[in-house]
Design a protein around this motif. Structure first.
Motif, short mmCIF file in Angstrom:
data_model
loop_
_atom_site.label_atom_id
_atom_site.label_comp_id
_atom_site.label_asym_id
_atom_site.label_seq_id
_atom_site.Cartn_x
_atom_site.Cartn_y
_atom_site.Cartn_z
N ALA A 165 0.84 -1.20 0.00
CA ALA A 165 0.00 0.00 0.00
C ALA A 165 0.87 1.26 0.00
CB ALA A 165 -0.93 -0.01 1.21
N HIS A 166 1.94 1.23 0.79
CA HIS A 166 2.84 2.38 0.83
C HIS A 166 3.54 2.56 -0.52
CE1 HIS A 166 5.36 5.48 2.45
NE2 HIS A 166 6.46 4.79 2.23
N LEU A 167 3.96 1.48 -1.12
CA LEU A 167 4.61 1.56 -2.42
C LEU A 167 3.67 2.19 -3.46
CD1 LEU A 167 7.31 0.73 -3.76
CD2 LEU A 167 6.26 -1.47 -4.33
N HIS A 177 4.26 3.40 -7.42
CA HIS A 177 4.79 2.12 -7.90
C HIS A 177 3.94 0.99 -7.32
CE1 HIS A 177 8.43 3.67 -9.82
NE2 HIS A 177 8.49 4.53 -8.82
N ASP A 178 4.27 -0.24 -7.69
CA ASP A 178 3.57 -1.40 -7.16
C ASP A 178 4.54 -2.56 -7.08
OD1 ASP A 178 1.58 -2.99 -6.16
OD2 ASP A 178 0.33 -2.99 -7.95
N TYR A 179 4.13 -3.57 -6.33
CA TYR A 179 4.95 -4.78 -6.22
C TYR A 179 5.08 -5.41 -7.60
CZ TYR A 179 6.56 -9.40 -4.80
OH TYR A 179 7.29 -10.56 -4.67
N GLY A 180 6.30 -5.71 -7.98
CA GLY A 180 6.57 -6.26 -9.31
C GLY A 180 7.26 -5.28 -10.22
N ASP A 181 7.31 -4.00 -9.83
CA ASP A 181 7.90 -2.98 -10.71
C ASP A 181 9.41 -3.07 -10.80
OD1 ASP A 181 5.40 -2.01 -11.21
OD2 ASP A 181 5.65 -0.11 -10.13
N ILE A 190 6.00 2.14 9.47
CA ILE A 190 5.66 0.78 9.04
C ILE A 190 6.73 -0.20 9.53
CG2 ILE A 190 5.39 -0.74 7.04
CD1 ILE A 190 4.20 1.73 5.57
N LEU A 191 7.99 0.21 9.40
CA LEU A 191 9.09 -0.66 9.82
C LEU A 191 9.11 -0.86 11.33
CD1 LEU A 191 11.92 0.53 7.40
CD2 LEU A 191 10.60 -1.59 7.28
N ASP A 192 8.61 0.12 12.10
CA ASP A 192 8.48 -0.08 13.55
C ASP A 192 7.55 -1.26 13.85
OD1 ASP A 192 10.14 1.82 14.73
OD2 ASP A 192 8.63 3.40 14.66
N THR A 193 6.41 -1.28 13.17
CA THR A 193 5.45 -2.37 13.35
C THR A 193 6.07 -3.71 12.96
OG1 THR A 193 3.57 -0.91 12.93
CG2 THR A 193 3.21 -3.27 12.60
N ILE A 194 6.73 -3.72 11.81
CA ILE A 194 7.33 -4.96 11.32
C ILE A 194 8.42 -5.46 12.28
CG2 ILE A 194 8.75 -5.94 9.47
CD1 ILE A 194 7.15 -4.20 7.51
N LEU A 195 9.29 -4.56 12.73
CA LEU A 195 10.38 -4.97 13.62
C LEU A 195 9.83 -5.58 14.90
CD1 LEU A 195 13.37 -5.11 14.36
CD2 LEU A 195 13.21 -2.74 15.15
N HIS A 196 8.82 -4.97 15.47
CA HIS A 196 8.23 -5.49 16.71
C HIS A 196 7.73 -6.92 16.53
CE1 HIS A 196 5.94 -5.65 20.43
NE2 HIS A 196 4.87 -6.02 19.73
N GLU A 197 7.04 -7.17 15.42
CA GLU A 197 6.47 -8.50 15.21
C GLU A 197 7.53 -9.50 14.74
OE1 GLU A 197 3.00 -7.96 12.76
OE2 GLU A 197 1.85 -7.15 14.45
#
Length: 281
Positions: free
Chosen positions: A141-143, A148-152, A210-217
């Motif tokens: 979603a952020h990308l 851009h999008d995933y796959g670019d 976003i990376l804060d959330t990811i790092l925690h999990e």
């Protein structure tokens, strides 16, 4: 059996958990895979595990299922760009999104491939798969907000390569995927966040959150890998620290280099002896 849910994505029904995991692993559309993973996690309490390891159909394409894009290259062929530019930040976010997409596959593979484990093992890895699907969704979603999008952009399959190497050895899988390859994210994420804070643009600061959330999990995900690695070592009469060294050599796993996020690694269950081994590199 597949049907479509209220979101329009197919859900997989009428299967035991390990059979479902294999079928979701075969899905190629990223949104479908993420949605089916989350749907399976939501139904986890009602699912039986399956005693027998499901077989992949003989005419199935190779695992894991992945979309036509991004183009997959060797890790040495994937260009790096400075996050100081908008294009460079898009490439960075795309690379992390690809890691999270691969991490969905890694967790699903840990579920379907290895039999004879306690129910909690399968539920732990299903939780990991679901959280990785959420991470992928946040990054994609952020990308998209960046145009851009995933796959670019091209990507590589370094994580999946180690998954293939350890497909016949669950002890090696737990040692070398979650607590080696994926644990590297605990070290890398704060460094990436620091660079993005220095850039200071709205998209860069949003990515930091976003990376804060990811790092925690991800600390929890690595902790799950540590727990099951030690559980398996105890079951098989192996010394976790010395056997880890053996596995690194046997499977040619990368020897990690500092800096290490020692705080996060301790939270994830690494012992002081293991941290010293890493630091002695």
């Amino acid at each position: 059996m597949r049907r479509r849910d209220a979101t329009g994505f197919p859900t997989i029904v009428g299967m035991e958990l390990r059979h479902r995991a294999l079928q979701v692993l075969h899905l190629t559309d990223p949104d479908e895979k993420a949605a089916a993973t989350l749907a399976t996690y939501a139904q986890a309490a009602t699912l039986s595990i399956a005693e027998n390891t499901p077989a992949s159909p003989p005419d199935s394409p190779p695992l894991p299922g992945h979309p036509a894009r991004p183009l997959l290259l060797r890790h040495t062929e994937v260009a790096r760009r400075s996050p100081a530019t908008h294009a460079g930040r898009a490439v960075l976010i795309h690379a992390i999104a690809h890691i999270e997409f691969n991490a969905i596959n890694l967790a699903l593979d840990a579920i379907w491939r290895f039999g004879g484990m306690p129910r909690d093992y399968y539920l732990d890895w299903l939780q990991v798969a679901a959280e990785e699907a959420q991470h992928f969704g946040l990054l994609r979603a952020h990308l998209r907000t960046m145009g851009h999008d995933y796959g670019d952009f091209p990507a590589h399959q370094g994580l999946w390569t180690m998954c293939e190497k350890t497909q016949h050895d669950i002890v090696a899988r737990m040692a070398l995927v979650p607590r080696t390859m994926e644990a590297r994210g605990l070290d890398a994420t704060p460094l990436i966040q620091r660079k993005l804070r220095q850039v200071g643009t709205p998209d860069a600061l949003a990515a930091v959150g976003i990376l804060d959330t990811i790092l925690h999990e991800e600390v929890g995900h690595v902790a799950i890998g540590n727990h099951w690695y030690r559980w398996l070592c105890e079951r098989e009469g192996l010394h976790p620290e010395s056997h880890y060294t053996t596995l690194v050599q046997r499977y040619e796993a990368p020897r990690l280099k500092p800096p290490f996020n020692e705080t996060a690694r301790r939270q994830a269950g690494f012992t002081e002896a293991e941290l010293q081994w890493l630091l002695q590199g």
